[in-house]
Design an enzyme around this catalytic site. Sequence first.
Site, short mmCIF file in Angstrom:
data_model
loop_
_atom_site.label_atom_id
_atom_site.label_comp_id
_atom_site.label_asym_id
_atom_site.label_seq_id
_atom_site.Cartn_x
_atom_site.Cartn_y
_atom_site.Cartn_z
N HIS A 1 9.52 22.26 1.41
CA HIS A 1 8.30 22.57 0.66
C HIS A 1 7.57 21.27 0.41
CE1 HIS A 1 10.02 26.49 -1.39
NE2 HIS A 1 9.68 26.69 -0.13
N GLU B 1 12.90 6.40 5.50
CA GLU B 1 11.66 6.63 6.25
C GLU B 1 10.80 5.38 6.33
OE1 GLU B 1 9.92 9.87 4.13
OE2 GLU B 1 9.12 8.61 2.53
N GLU C 1 14.55 11.79 -3.76
CA GLU C 1 14.36 10.54 -3.05
C GLU C 1 13.84 9.57 -4.11
OE1 GLU C 1 10.98 9.89 -0.59
OE2 GLU C 1 12.23 9.16 1.05
N HIS D 1 11.64 15.05 -3.31
CA HIS D 1 11.14 13.73 -2.94
C HIS D 1 9.82 13.44 -3.65
CE1 HIS D 1 13.63 12.82 0.89
NE2 HIS D 1 14.30 13.65 0.12
N GLU D 2 9.55 12.16 -3.88
CA GLU D 2 8.33 11.70 -4.56
C GLU D 2 8.19 12.23 -6.00
OE1 GLU D 2 7.63 13.44 -1.46
OE2 GLU D 2 7.95 11.61 -0.29
N PRO E 1 0.81 -1.23 0.00
CA PRO E 1 0.00 0.00 0.00
C PRO E 1 0.84 1.28 0.00
CG PRO E 1 -0.80 -1.53 1.66
CD PRO E 1 0.51 -2.08 1.18
#
Lengths: 716, 716
Positions: A417, A511, A505, A486-487, A196
């Site tokens: 941010h 994490e 990332e 990130h993402e 998930p």
Amino acid sequence: MQKPMKTMMRYILIILLFLPSFVMAQDLNSPNGNFELKFSLEEGKPTYQLNYKQIAIIKPSSLGLGLVEEENLSENFEIIASETATFDETWTPVWGETSTIRNYYNELVVSLKQIETNRLMNIRFRLFNEGLGFRYEFPQQEHLTYFTIKEEKTQFAMTGDHKAWWIAGDYDTQEYDYTSSKLSEIRGLMEKAVTPNVSQAPFSETGVQTALMMKSEKGLYINLHEAALVGYSAMHLELDDENMVFTSHLTPDAIGNKAYMQAPTQTPWRTIIASEKAGDILLSNMTLNLNEPVAYEDVSWIKPVKYIGVWWEMITGKSSWAYADLPSVKLGETDYTKVEPNGKHAANNTKVKRYIDFAAEHGFDQVLVEGWNEGWEDWFDKSKDYVFDFLTPYPDFDVEALRDYAKSKGVKLMMHHETSGSIRNYERHMDKAYQFMVDHNYNSVKSGYVGDIIPRGEHHYGQWAVNHYLYAVKKAAEYGVMVNAHEAVRPTGLRRTYPNLLANESARGTEYEAFGGNNVDHTTILPFTRQIGGPMDYTPGIFETDVSQYNPNNGSRVRTTIARQLALYVTMYSPLQMAADLPETYNKYLDAFQFIKDVPVDWSETLVLEAEPGDFITYARKDKNSNNWFVGRTNDEEERTSAIYFDFLEKGKEYLAIVYKDGKGAHWETNPKAYEINKYRVNSKSKISIDCVPGGGYAISLMEAEKGELKGLKKL
Amino acid sequence: MQKPMKTMMRYILIILLFLPSFVMAQDLNSPNGNFELKFSLEEGKPTYQLNYKQIAIIKPSSLGLGLVEEENLSENFEIIASETATFDETWTPVWGETSTIRNYYNELVVSLKQIETNRLMNIRFRLFNEGLGFRYEFPQQEHLTYFTIKEEKTQFAMTGDHKAWWIAGDYDTQEYDYTSSKLSEIRGLMEKAVTPNVSQAPFSETGVQTALMMKSEKGLYINLHEAALVGYSAMHLELDDENMVFTSHLTPDAIGNKAYMQAPTQTPWRTIIASEKAGDILLSNMTLNLNEPVAYEDVSWIKPVKYIGVWWEMITGKSSWAYADLPSVKLGETDYTKVEPNGKHAANNTKVKRYIDFAAEHGFDQVLVEGWNEGWEDWFDKSKDYVFDFLTPYPDFDVEALRDYAKSKGVKLMMHHETSGSIRNYERHMDKAYQFMVDHNYNSVKSGYVGDIIPRGEHHYGQWAVNHYLYAVKKAAEYGVMVNAHEAVRPTGLRRTYPNLLANESARGTEYEAFGGNNVDHTTILPFTRQIGGPMDYTPGIFETDVSQYNPNNGSRVRTTIARQLALYVTMYSPLQMAADLPETYNKYLDAFQFIKDVPVDWSETLVLEAEPGDFITYARKDKNSNNWFVGRTNDEEERTSAIYFDFLEKGKEYLAIVYKDGKGAHWETNPKAYEINKYRVNSKSKISIDCVPGGGYAISLMEAEKGELKGLKKL
């Protein structure tokens, strides 16, 4: 700051062939002759195959694209011209794994014309000594200007049921553990592989992401990825698992189209790197070499960063990003001076000052602070459009006082941010947000895109978002800001052109160790996959691996020993590295922490001493700014012995080797904190053998010493 | 500039009823008692009905919303409270049809709770003397914060097969001719009604747009629209033509959802205006009264505008917006100084200066110039993302010299921002574009959204674009810029809150006369439909109605006489009015042109002397800045005689009446240019009877005269 850069290069143009249209096949060899590319038209369909040392590694595979309205750029072609050339240039990256990079390839450009439509398309092949890159180009022409791609149809026909290290093809996330399996097993393992995530869109039972790492039965390593993803949609690979043929699968937009193009233009490069040595895959610079030279005239403001941060305590659940426990907020309407603080807000003046002190004391450049700004009470998974304004601090974060305090300590704060995927909102605020950074002495920002993209229907890896990420980087450069996104879409070498894109990332990072754990061998795979395209802000340095020590409600275990955490600063390349744990924990292990303090983030040389994807990687790197070397080894879930030679050291010199290794009986699960630190006197003739435990590894700093300085130390 | 404004108001709160939950019905009357609203729960479903003078005009109709995932806010409710109140306030618009506006209503708020989910929803009803407005409200509450609307389910059950003037429900355009038919005939006429448009998305054989104008068999006029469309998706109406029930149909986003909401929040108001007199529909201020008071502290910079423009010659095809005939361009790459101009580019220094001279000579405030900026060669229907930068003029448009020239003549240029539907691109450039305006002495911009919206999948009238249009208006205010947005969502009274939104087009305007023509009765319908929500930049004033005179390849006829064109300055209310034809044409008809010069654009009083939708409208309006009155009559395709009284004139005063009417034998098709100008001496006892031809009309200026000044003139 953005001006075309003049490069120093030697460009040799050799027109070897100018073929009449009835000739159907072209050959190209790599400079050292190991690779051979054959291009041909098979009944009008562009086709290529790739041999390595005379053995096929890509069987005949078709090329082309499908357009909307049943049009195509994949069949019915004729060759109208072809040209070859050789290119050999050495260039200097602003920061990197090596001081210089050689860009040396033989190139073939075939010019095609589609017979009934008269459309023109070129395919440009560049054969390096480590493999092949190719892309489609659409010159300015009469019969093709604006066109919409329904799907790209680039094939990669594998020669066998290779072993692969893969994550599910997905339009929105890469935050999956890797699965290693044969290609034929992917289908059966896909369901389990898709764990998930708050934003995910897996699209096929046999779809995988790139970079894809594989190993043939004969032991040949093969890696597929893309380079220079600009103005296009990110590529995944869909496997026909009867025939072992991958076909490119692009990320769609909200209405199912893949990319909107205006000729003259081109696609990104599709890359195939292959070698008998796994280390060659890691050391290949093909991705960077296929990108454009640096676009900025002035790069003096771009510098690698070592940082700590008010972050891990929120990730573990010990503290909160949010200031209050409100069910929802409206920016500009919610009066935070009147709400009751929840008492768990970490980004407060006292704590941030403490982190600034720690950074100053231990030589870190910056302190990341997450949760400094209004809006965190309801930011997650609400599809909230106006979710942050990137400007308004919480009442307990005095941005001016902290700017001054940090400055007085020689430290900068790192901006955060989090966009929550709300791209339009971020762009609306971006200039002011970057100016706010400049006004408050920030020069780097960690950005995030957690949650589904807004505008709804778009995906993290579609052309729309890809355009946005680069827009954010280029605009950041106008303000002298460096970006760690990130993402975002996984990198594809754009850091050559835009070196203020320090890192991403864009994979499952540290994490996730607090969200249930990563596979023990995760970091033995990431350099072969995620990092083919660029650095990863993996945020290592966790010493307290039992998360329940921070948050009794979180039983996660970080699946590592302390020694392996140190190694990651060498094995997980990034110009931006975090010591992610809490200062109070580091204070308990200052001897181990010393390695993190010593390790640099910019390198002049990089070697791979040992590597097997999914098992172990050992890197050795030389500091760009001294004669010191650093070695790191990350180990999988097996007990293994690592034996390395120090023959990379400069002959005739002596070095103080500080070896940080797993202690006796250490184990990521049962005894993660057992480590040993030993000091030795070494030179280029030395060698060492170190036992690595499950989830373990070691780190070695090798500091050049004066003659006689090290007498008394054990010699290796 | 945006601060809450303190209003002067008298607010009387009378709590009439506080009902226990078992009481199901509430009544409300309008202040004059003509309207009666009944609200009740029918088996838990909120239901309303509306009577006018004791006759049902809306039969029992259900209310509520459908949410995603099969949830709803439409059934299973109980009433937990209700409150009534009366409100009576007179306020002053910054500009408008009248100096002051009275806002006088009785209000009922029912508070509902959904029994199983505990969700709270209020419905607020305001009954004015001209009809009903109501909206849904979602207070801050425990069980409903973020919710996604799948469809709003507001019903309007008609009491009969009314006659209606309608255009097809469409997510992207209103640029259709109106069809007048019975409700039962809509289905059969829909196919013909949907004429081609570059961006259109009709959704139903019985879907229509608002404002919808109807007339019952008994002669009652009924109008349905919405007010205060903010943070929501535009409403259409879908007709169940068996039962004659309309249900709201919102505009979807790219993935089919209608609106994303965060409580506390509310929907726009749904409005029902009804009267036996068609003029009452036109004169109703309900839409404005349901909007929030003005948001800006300083409104001194907002002023109505009369303008001419370099525009019609491009619309007719006589000239081009584009500078060159290139198949495609790339901004920043295409070097316009090196391309060959096509010789038809109208926005050039010489022509613009000529227009500036004409404007100065004849008292016009501004000169619109379209095609001034790079990018017009390939702007249309290419789904081009980076289509304009709103900053870079063509080589023959010297923005600084023209700024100075205009300034020296006391005239401003009007900016043009054609976005081509590429919303993200516009927002990325918006601050710089507005600053560019300020730097070059522009204070008003005509914006356009021609073509499908980008991000693809979004629609012109969805929540996403609605948010954008208001963003553009609010940001414009930061720069002191007034906005006239074409192809945007049709207005819903936001000009009360944001009075720098001077006008929209957002309907089939004069330009379509050059694209094949508008129905002859088009302007006898628009005030009842499009203009219920706000002013329309209809751009009238075409004197040369045979388009082939400008462009031999365009055989379109503007379906009007010259006299009717003059009338439109009175009948098509807007604070921003264009004299759209070419100066060289006006120079041939300066006597007729005089009316356009004289007619103001801001009014203190407005009356409707005659009105029947689809047939004729006659307005009389008093200049806000003098004692002069102006009358205009627009006529349909029939010959008609208009008979009006001047009893609105101030008693005891004399006025010079200049009557511009159709000449004998005039006809829009065969003899459009025949007009007569007669001068009379009139007072409040005068009357006149004027024959109007097909596509004709008349305009009258009534200028207060000194005693004795008019002797010798014929008296009416």
